[in-house]
Design an enzyme around this catalytic site. Structure first.
Site, PDB file in Angstrom:
ATOM      1  N   CYS A  53      41.352 -25.699  12.985  1.00 34.64           N
ATOM      2  CA  CYS A  53      40.052 -25.358  13.566  1.00 34.64           C
ATOM      3  C   CYS A  53      40.378 -25.217  15.154  1.00 34.64           C
ATOM      4  O   CYS A  53      39.377 -24.801  15.621  1.00 34.64           O
ATOM      5  CB  CYS A  53      39.115 -26.316  13.195  1.00 34.64           C
ATOM      6  SG  CYS A  53      39.175 -28.009  13.944  1.00 34.64           S
ATOM      7  N   CYS A  92      36.546 -33.855  11.734  1.00 31.08           N
ATOM      8  CA  CYS A  92      36.302 -34.413  13.371  1.00 31.08           C
ATOM      9  C   CYS A  92      36.555 -35.736  13.337  1.00 31.08           C
ATOM     10  O   CYS A  92      37.134 -36.231  14.444  1.00 31.08           O
ATOM     11  CB  CYS A  92      35.207 -33.819  13.801  1.00 31.08           C
ATOM     12  SG  CYS A  92      34.887 -31.996  14.071  1.00 31.08           S
TER      13      CYS A  92
END
Length: 195
Positions: A78, A149
Site C-alpha cells: 500500500c 495500518c
C-alpha cells in the site's frame, strides 16, 4: 492520495484547505483502483470519530531530535511508511517521549498518533505488549481494509525497541522481542493473517 503527517510548519492557507478537504474525502471513501475501476462501485468506509480526530489533529507528529530508539517500517503493497522515534530513559527503560513521521493514508496517520499516546510513559516491556488489536480497540475500530495500518504500528514499536536494545548490548532485551518481530514479518499486512 497519500498524505504525510503534518508537522509544526504551517502550509499556505489555500494548500491546507485543499489538502484537508481532499484527505478527509479520501479518508472516508475507499478509492483503491485495485478493487474497482468505476467510481460507482467505490465503497464507503466508515471511520470512528476518534480516528478522524487523530487524523485531523495528530498527536506527537514530527521529529524527536534526542531520540535514542528509532524504528522505521513500511508496507510495499500500500506504500505506507512509518517512523517511530523514542527517547527511552536508560536507567528505567521508560519511554519518556515519542514522535512519529508517517507517509500514508489517513488511517495510518491516526494509528501512528494513537500508538504514540499509548506507549508514552510505559516501560519497553509494557510497550511491546501492545498489539494491533489494542490499537484498533483504542481507536474505536478500523475498516477491515485498514487493519494493516495497526499491524504496521505494532511492527514500528517493535523495531524501535530492537534498535534501542541493539544500541545498548549491556541490557537484556524484553522477553519475546525477537519472536514478535519474526511473527510480525510473517503477517500478510492486508489480511492480518500469517502467510
Amino acid at each position: 492520495m497519500r498524505a504525510a503527517a503534518r508537522t509544526d510548519a504551517p502550509a499556505p492557507c489555500s494548500f491546507r484547505l485543499f489538502a484537508s478537504a481532499a484527505l478527509v474525502y479520501n479518508l472516508n471513501t475507499d478509492l483503491s483502483p485495485r478493487q474497482t475501476r468505476r467510481p460507482s462501485e467505490w465503497k464507503l468506509m466508515q471511520y470512528s470519530e476518534k480516528v478522524m480526530e487523530h487524523f485531523t489533529n495528530p498527536h506527537n507528529a514530527g521529529v524527536l531530535e534526542d531520540a535514542n530508539a528509532v524504528g522505521e517500517v513500511g508496507n510495499p503493497t500500500c506504500g505506507d511508511i512509518m517512523k517511530i522515534s523514542m527517547r527511552v530513559n536508560e536507567d528505567t527503560d521508560i519511554i519518556e517521549d515519542v514522535r512519529f513521521q508517517t507517509f500514508g493514508c489517513g488511517a495510518a496517520i491516526a494509528v501512528s498518533s494513537i500508538i504514540t499516546d499509548m506507549i508514552k510513559g510505559k516501560t519497553l516491556v509494557e510497550a511491546l505488549a501492545i498489539d494491533n488489536d489494542d490499537v484498533v480497540e483504542e481507536l474505536g475500530g478500523l475498516p477491515a481494509l485498514k487493519i494493516h495500518c495497526s499491524v504496521l504500528a505494532e511492527e514500528g514499536i517493535a523495531a524501535a525497541i530492537k534498535d534501542y536494545c541493539d544500541k545498548h548490548p549491556e541490557k537484556t532485551p524484553p522477553e519475546g522481542l525477537q519472536e514478535k518481530i519474526e511473527h510480525l514479518r510473517s503477517i500478510d499486512l492486508h489480511t492480518g493473517e500469517d502467510e
